[in-house]
Design a protein around this motif. Structure first.
Motif, PDB file in Angstrom:
ATOM      1  N   ALA A  27       0.835  -1.209   0.000  1.00 54.55           N
ATOM      2  CA  ALA A  27       0.000   0.000   0.000  1.00 54.55           C
ATOM      3  C   ALA A  27       0.868   1.257   0.000  1.00 54.55           C
ATOM      4  N   MET A  28       1.987   1.228   0.706  1.00 58.02           N
ATOM      5  CA  MET A  28       2.900   2.374   0.721  1.00 58.02           C
ATOM      6  C   MET A  28       3.496   2.597  -0.657  1.00 58.02           C
ATOM      7  N   LEU A  29       3.907   1.510  -1.309  1.00 57.07           N
ATOM      8  CA  LEU A  29       4.527   1.633  -2.627  1.00 57.07           C
ATOM      9  C   LEU A  29       3.561   2.262  -3.637  1.00 57.07           C
ATOM     10  N   ARG A  30       2.278   1.910  -3.544  1.00 56.85           N
ATOM     11  CA  ARG A  30       1.290   2.477  -4.464  1.00 56.85           C
ATOM     12  C   ARG A  30       1.124   3.986  -4.273  1.00 56.85           C
ATOM     13  N   ARG A  31       1.564   4.496  -3.137  1.00 58.31           N
ATOM     14  CA  ARG A  31       1.399   5.918  -2.840  1.00 58.31           C
ATOM     15  C   ARG A  31       2.684   6.719  -3.006  1.00 58.31           C
ATOM     16  N   LEU A  32       3.681   6.096  -3.620  1.00 59.86           N
ATOM     17  CA  LEU A  32       4.910   6.808  -3.957  1.00 59.86           C
ATOM     18  C   LEU A  32       4.922   7.124  -5.445  1.00 59.86           C
ATOM     19  N   PRO A  33       5.436   8.286  -5.828  1.00 60.59           N
ATOM     20  CA  PRO A  33       5.540   8.595  -7.257  1.00 60.59           C
ATOM     21  C   PRO A  33       6.421   7.570  -7.966  1.00 60.59           C
ATOM     22  N   SER A  34       6.067   7.245  -9.200  1.00 58.46           N
ATOM     23  CA  SER A  34       6.883   6.295  -9.963  1.00 58.46           C
ATOM     24  C   SER A  34       8.125   6.968 -10.533  1.00 58.46           C
ATOM     25  N   GLU A  35       8.081   8.322 -10.642  1.00 60.45           N
ATOM     26  CA  GLU A  35       9.244   9.047 -11.139  1.00 60.45           C
ATOM     27  C   GLU A  35      10.213   9.346  -9.999  1.00 60.45           C
ATOM     28  N   ARG A  36      11.214  10.177 -10.269  1.00 56.92           N
ATOM     29  CA  ARG A  36      12.259  10.473  -9.298  1.00 56.92           C
ATOM     30  C   ARG A  36      11.667  11.024  -7.999  1.00 56.92           C
ATOM     31  N   GLY A  48      13.047  -0.218  11.623  1.00 54.64           N
ATOM     32  CA  GLY A  48      11.905  -0.998  12.079  1.00 54.64           C
ATOM     33  C   GLY A  48      11.573  -2.097  11.094  1.00 54.64           C
ATOM     34  N   THR A  49      10.776  -3.057  11.536  1.00 55.09           N
ATOM     35  CA  THR A  49      10.476  -4.205  10.691  1.00 55.09           C
ATOM     36  C   THR A  49       9.435  -3.875   9.619  1.00 55.09           C
ATOM     37  N   THR A  50       8.527  -2.935   9.894  1.00 53.93           N
ATOM     38  CA  THR A  50       7.540  -2.574   8.878  1.00 53.93           C
ATOM     39  C   THR A  50       8.187  -1.718   7.790  1.00 53.93           C
ATOM     40  N   THR A  51       9.057  -0.794   8.181  1.00 57.42           N
ATOM     41  CA  THR A  51       9.777  -0.018   7.165  1.00 57.42           C
ATOM     42  C   THR A  51      10.732  -0.903   6.373  1.00 57.42           C
ATOM     43  N   ALA A  52      11.236  -1.966   6.989  1.00 65.21           N
ATOM     44  CA  ALA A  52      12.065  -2.918   6.243  1.00 65.21           C
ATOM     45  C   ALA A  52      11.230  -3.612   5.166  1.00 65.21           C
ATOM     46  N   SER A  53       9.969  -3.898   5.460  1.00 64.25           N
ATOM     47  CA  SER A  53       9.083  -4.466   4.436  1.00 64.25           C
ATOM     48  C   SER A  53       8.876  -3.478   3.302  1.00 64.25           C
ATOM     49  N   VAL A  54       8.748  -2.194   3.632  1.00 66.70           N
ATOM     50  CA  VAL A  54       8.643  -1.161   2.592  1.00 66.70           C
ATOM     51  C   VAL A  54       9.901  -1.161   1.732  1.00 66.70           C
ATOM     52  N   ALA A  55      11.066  -1.261   2.373  1.00 62.68           N
ATOM     53  CA  ALA A  55      12.330  -1.279   1.626  1.00 62.68           C
ATOM     54  C   ALA A  55      12.357  -2.440   0.633  1.00 62.68           C
ATOM     55  N   ARG A  56      11.899  -3.621   1.039  1.00 64.86           N
ATOM     56  CA  ARG A  56      11.867  -4.768   0.127  1.00 64.86           C
ATOM     57  C   ARG A  56      10.954  -4.491  -1.072  1.00 64.86           C
ATOM     58  N   ALA A  57       9.864  -3.765  -0.812  1.00 71.55           N
ATOM     59  CA  ALA A  57       8.902  -3.469  -1.883  1.00 71.55           C
ATOM     60  C   ALA A  57       9.450  -2.483  -2.909  1.00 71.55           C
ATOM     61  N   LEU A  58      10.545  -1.799  -2.578  1.00 75.55           N
ATOM     62  CA  LEU A  58      11.133  -0.829  -3.501  1.00 75.55           C
ATOM     63  C   LEU A  58      12.010  -1.466  -4.581  1.00 75.55           C
ATOM     64  N   ALA A  59      12.093  -2.778  -4.574  1.00 73.40           N
ATOM     65  CA  ALA A  59      13.012  -3.482  -5.482  1.00 73.40           C
ATOM     66  C   ALA A  59      12.825  -3.089  -6.939  1.00 73.40           C
ATOM     67  N   ASN A  60      11.583  -2.837  -7.359  1.00 69.28           N
ATOM     68  CA  ASN A  60      11.325  -2.568  -8.772  1.00 69.28           C
ATOM     69  C   ASN A  60      11.112  -1.082  -9.075  1.00 69.28           C
ATOM     70  N   LEU A  81      19.313  -4.207   2.878  1.00 66.19           N
ATOM     71  CA  LEU A  81      18.255  -4.662   1.975  1.00 66.19           C
ATOM     72  C   LEU A  81      18.304  -3.943   0.634  1.00 66.19           C
ATOM     73  N   LEU A  82      18.593  -2.636   0.660  1.00 65.38           N
ATOM     74  CA  LEU A  82      18.520  -1.816  -0.542  1.00 65.38           C
ATOM     75  C   LEU A  82      19.791  -1.824  -1.379  1.00 65.38           C
ATOM     76  N   SER A  83      20.862  -2.353  -0.834  1.00 64.84           N
ATOM     77  CA  SER A  83      22.170  -2.206  -1.479  1.00 64.84           C
ATOM     78  C   SER A  83      22.243  -2.856  -2.858  1.00 64.84           C
ATOM     79  N   GLY A  84      21.394  -3.844  -3.120  1.00 62.80           N
ATOM     80  CA  GLY A  84      21.464  -4.525  -4.408  1.00 62.80           C
ATOM     81  C   GLY A  84      20.420  -4.100  -5.412  1.00 62.80           C
ATOM     82  N   TYR A  85      19.639  -3.055  -5.116  1.00 65.39           N
ATOM     83  CA  TYR A  85      18.556  -2.635  -5.997  1.00 65.39           C
ATOM     84  C   TYR A  85      19.059  -1.591  -6.992  1.00 65.39           C
TER      85      TYR A  85
END
Length: 271
Positions: A99-108, A116-128, A144-148
């Motif tokens: 749900a957080m990812l859907r509310r972020l702009p797709s552009e820059r 925290g563990t919930t923000t870590a889940s958000v970080a995983r969702a940023l993969a694409n 988590l983000l270092s390889g994206y």
């Protein structure tokens, strides 16, 4: 390098199943006050040797008191380490992240991510995500983000809190003060209309306040167990939250109080 006790626990918690078992042991000890080795083994269906090893590891973290033949709860238990907290409410956290990812702009876009563990889940969702900059003080999230490929990562300095694996203090605050952030995404130990967004540690709260101060908008991501809870130190009051993303287990009465305070509410698992 992580502090020895934290490093030891992370090294030994090699599977999600064992992490869940350690949390279950802590819950049992908290519920009963004192529990014997035989009762613990029978309740969880584990061998006495496994129970002894688990109790010893938890005692090393000052999460319980090891006794002859069992364990007792501490009068004031230490904050649960992030490596164990990540086992709780996983489905809710994944729904919140989507749900957080859907509310972020797709552009820059520039995002500040607290620990925290919930923000870590958000970080995983940023993969694409194709083009996003993330500023964080969390070692867990940075890893988590270092390889994206689409994520540009900036880390703060600061002193390490071993319980949360976050960098805190003046060095971390100065980094947040030096950048302009589109969206600050906060986890929390408590969210309420009266106390706002709260956490267990005052230094961590002060660092996160610096993050909020430079953000165009602040979004709080918290599973339902945190709604209506008040922890020691305030990160932001309710008026500073633009949006709260939670799940359907949250207390409806508290959510209504938050709406009255002007907070937009998203129930992630009902979208």
């Amino acid at each position: 390098m992580l502090p020895p006790t934290t490093e030891s626990l992370i090294a030994r918690v090699t599977t999600g199943r064992r992490a869940e078992r350690l949390v279950a042991i802590l819950d049992l000890v908290t519920e009963h006050g004192t529990i014997g080795l035989t009762e613990l083994s029978d309740t969880l269906g584990i061998s006495a040797a496994t129970a002894r090893r688990d109790l010893s590891d938890l005692a090393d973290q000052n999460l319980l008191l090891r006794t002859h033949g069992g364990a007792s709860a501490l009068e004031r238990r230490r904050e649960l380490p992030v490596v164990l907290r990540d086992t709780r409410f996983q489905e809710a956290k994944r729904a919140i992240a989507r749900a957080m990812l859907r509310r972020l702009p797709s552009e820059r876009h520039v995002v500040a991510l607290g620990g925290g563990t919930t923000t870590a889940s958000v970080a995983r969702a940023l993969a694409n995500h194709r083009d996003i900059t993330v500023v964080t003080n969390s070692l867990t999230i940075a890893n988590l983000l270092s390889g994206y490929a689409g994520v540009r990562l900036a880390m703060t300095g600061g002193f390490l809190r071993p319980e949360s694996l976050e960098l805190v203090g003046a060095l971390a605050e100065s980094t947040f003060n030096a950048v302009n952030v589109g969206t600050a995404i906060l986890g929390a130990d408590g969210v309420s209309a009266s106390a706002g967004v709260t956490t267990h540690d005052e230094t961590e709260a002060r660092t996160n306040r610096a993050m909020v101060a430079k953000a165009q908008r602040t979004v709080v991501v918290a599973d339902g167990s945190k709604i209506g809870t008040v922890a020691l130190a305030q990160i932001a009051d309710a008026a500073e939250m633009e949006l709260l993303i939670t799940d359907s287990s949250a207390d409806p009465a508290e959510l209504e109080r938050l709406r009255t305070a002007g907070v937009q509410i998203v129930i992630a698992d009902e979208e």
